[in-house]
Motif scaffolding. Structure first.
Motif, mmCIF file in Angstrom:
data_model
loop_
_atom_site.group_PDB
_atom_site.id
_atom_site.type_symbol
_atom_site.label_atom_id
_atom_site.label_comp_id
_atom_site.label_asym_id
_atom_site.label_seq_id
_atom_site.Cartn_x
_atom_site.Cartn_y
_atom_site.Cartn_z
ATOM 1 N N LEU A 166 124.541 29.068 -9.688
ATOM 2 C CA LEU A 166 125.268 30.243 -9.159
ATOM 3 C C LEU A 166 126.622 29.736 -8.487
ATOM 4 N N PRO A 167 127.824 30.986 -8.560
ATOM 5 C CA PRO A 167 128.905 30.221 -7.945
ATOM 6 C C PRO A 167 128.836 30.370 -6.355
ATOM 7 N N TYR A 168 129.737 29.363 -5.775
ATOM 8 C CA TYR A 168 129.767 29.382 -4.218
ATOM 9 C C TYR A 168 130.655 30.538 -3.680
ATOM 10 N N ALA A 169 130.267 31.190 -2.643
ATOM 11 C CA ALA A 169 131.092 32.022 -1.806
ATOM 12 C C ALA A 169 130.523 31.915 -0.428
ATOM 13 N N ARG A 170 131.564 32.297 0.256
ATOM 14 C CA ARG A 170 131.134 32.103 1.924
ATOM 15 C C ARG A 170 131.600 33.311 2.467
ATOM 16 N N PRO A 171 130.773 33.686 3.611
ATOM 17 C CA PRO A 171 131.301 34.793 4.234
ATOM 18 C C PRO A 171 132.611 35.092 4.656
ATOM 19 N N GLY A 172 132.846 36.271 4.665
ATOM 20 C CA GLY A 172 134.410 36.696 4.997
ATOM 21 C C GLY A 172 135.252 36.654 3.676
ATOM 22 N N GLN A 173 134.648 35.876 2.587
ATOM 23 C CA GLN A 173 135.799 36.012 1.367
ATOM 24 C C GLN A 173 135.698 37.172 0.829
ATOM 25 N N VAL A 174 136.841 37.677 0.003
ATOM 26 C CA VAL A 174 136.904 38.881 -0.786
ATOM 27 C C VAL A 174 136.916 38.435 -2.282
ATOM 28 N N ILE A 175 136.029 38.662 -2.974
ATOM 29 C CA ILE A 175 135.913 38.150 -4.357
ATOM 30 C C ILE A 175 135.792 39.413 -5.346
ATOM 31 N N GLY A 176 136.702 39.031 -6.355
ATOM 32 C CA GLY A 176 136.658 40.020 -7.502
ATOM 33 C C GLY A 176 135.788 39.887 -8.303
ATOM 34 N N LEU A 177 135.161 40.959 -9.003
ATOM 35 C CA LEU A 177 134.207 40.795 -10.161
ATOM 36 C C LEU A 177 134.804 41.484 -11.433
ATOM 37 N N LEU A 178 134.788 40.746 -12.419
ATOM 38 C CA LEU A 178 135.375 41.366 -13.752
ATOM 39 C C LEU A 178 133.904 41.203 -14.759
ATOM 40 N N GLY A 179 133.310 42.400 -14.943
ATOM 41 C CA GLY A 179 132.399 42.196 -15.996
ATOM 42 C C GLY A 179 132.500 42.558 -17.308
ATOM 43 N N GLY A 180 131.854 42.150 -18.023
ATOM 44 C CA GLY A 180 132.070 42.513 -19.618
ATOM 45 C C GLY A 180 131.205 41.480 -20.494
ATOM 46 N N SER A 181 131.097 41.885 -21.960
ATOM 47 C CA SER A 181 130.593 40.936 -22.848
ATOM 48 C C SER A 181 131.459 39.682 -23.084
ATOM 49 N N PHE A 182 132.737 39.949 -22.886
ATOM 50 C CA PHE A 182 133.786 38.684 -23.543
ATOM 51 C C PHE A 182 133.366 38.099 -24.655
ATOM 52 N N ASP A 183 133.412 39.039 -25.703
ATOM 53 C CA ASP A 183 132.993 38.918 -26.904
ATOM 54 C C ASP A 183 134.226 38.957 -28.027
ATOM 55 N N MET A 204 140.243 30.730 -19.847
ATOM 56 C CA MET A 204 140.653 31.124 -18.362
ATOM 57 C C MET A 204 140.240 29.902 -17.509
ATOM 58 N N ASP A 205 141.269 28.976 -17.567
ATOM 59 C CA ASP A 205 141.377 27.710 -16.758
ATOM 60 C C ASP A 205 142.173 27.839 -15.340
ATOM 61 N N HIS A 206 141.375 28.237 -14.297
ATOM 62 C CA HIS A 206 142.295 28.455 -13.176
ATOM 63 C C HIS A 206 141.299 28.287 -12.052
ATOM 64 N N PRO A 207 142.037 27.520 -10.999
ATOM 65 C CA PRO A 207 141.249 26.850 -9.880
ATOM 66 C C PRO A 207 140.250 28.012 -9.300
ATOM 67 N N ARG A 208 140.796 29.230 -9.242
ATOM 68 C CA ARG A 208 140.342 30.396 -8.321
ATOM 69 C C ARG A 208 139.391 31.308 -9.318
ATOM 70 N N VAL A 209 139.270 30.899 -10.346
ATOM 71 C CA VAL A 209 138.293 31.786 -11.160
ATOM 72 C C VAL A 209 137.129 31.286 -11.707
ATOM 73 N N VAL A 210 135.949 31.859 -11.436
ATOM 74 C CA VAL A 210 134.517 31.285 -12.147
ATOM 75 C C VAL A 210 134.180 31.979 -13.242
ATOM 76 N N ILE A 211 133.730 31.471 -14.132
ATOM 77 C CA ILE A 211 132.995 32.021 -15.360
ATOM 78 C C ILE A 211 131.609 31.953 -15.033
ATOM 79 N N THR A 212 130.847 33.135 -15.125
ATOM 80 C CA THR A 212 129.281 32.738 -14.809
ATOM 81 C C THR A 212 128.449 33.795 -15.541
ATOM 82 N N ASP A 213 127.202 33.405 -15.615
ATOM 83 C CA ASP A 213 126.258 34.388 -16.413
ATOM 84 C C ASP A 213 125.293 34.941 -15.239
#
Length: 201
Positions: free
Chosen positions: A5-22, A73-82
């Motif tokens: 699972l991706p790491y996140a700490r309290p107080g952070q604001v994280i955007g979620l982009l959902g989709g099949s990415f297909d 999507m190679d970016h230090p602030r973007v996480v690709i997760t299932d």
């Protein structure tokens, strides 16, 4: 293949982009970078879904979609997760409930293209999503009018944040949503598949 699972700490604001990415494409990359900047997000997580409940045909294999997404999507602030494979959720409302339970103290902002806002009222518990989660809407080609006149936009007109104040979206609570216009990319997963540039499973 499954990932932690991706790491996140309290107080952070994280955007979620959902989709099949297909498959994932430059349009996804473009709106992700715009969202990071315009909504002042600490991170964006791509939630690569097991399948879209609104689509009858299943996507390519998860491992293939994850690998391709990470390559494009190679970016230090973007996480690709299932993450949805872990939470066993298929609908956005249930996914958001599960993610918030896993990450107390983190603020999540749901990101979507304007085309999704136009038909958002067809989503399961869409009013619950809008009422409990800040939503960032990024304009895509040909969808601005339909999105602005949509059932969701009209129902939650009172909670709309002006585009000039978009950086406040994740910091003022819900309900709150913001519609931003950005330089557009018209890349489309469906067109890529139709052109034979992306194989199946």
């Amino acid at each position: 293949m499954r990932y932690d699972l991706p790491y996140a700490r309290p107080g952070q604001v994280i955007g979620l982009l959902g989709g099949s990415f297909d498959p994932a494409h430059e349009g996804h990359v473009h709106i992700t970078k715009m969202a990071l900047k315009r909504f002042d997000l600490d991170r964006v997580w791509w939630l690569v879904s097991p399948g879209n409940p609104l689509k009858s045909k299943g996507p390519a294999a998860m491992d293939k979609r994850l690998a391709h997404a990470r390559a494009i999507m190679d970016h230090p602030r973007v996480v690709i997760t299932d993450l949805e494979s872990h939470t066993k959720t298929r609908y956005t409302a249930a996914t958001l409930d599960a993610v918030k339970a896993l990450y107390p103290g983190v603020t999540f902002v749901w990101l979507m293209g304007a085309d999704n806002l136009a038909q958002f009222h067809l989503w399961q518990d869409w009013q619950g999503i809008m009422a409990t989660t800040p939503v960032g809407v990024i304009a895509r080609p040909g969808t601005r009018g339909a999105a602005r006149n949509s059932v969701a936009a009209q129902t939650f007109d009172y909670a709309k944040l002006p585009a000039r104040a978009s950086r406040l979206l994740g910091r003022r609570g819900a309900p709150s949503w913001c519609f931003i216009n950005v330089p557009m990319s018209d890349a489309s997963s469906s067109e890529i598949r139709a052109n034979g540039e992306w194989g199946g499973a």
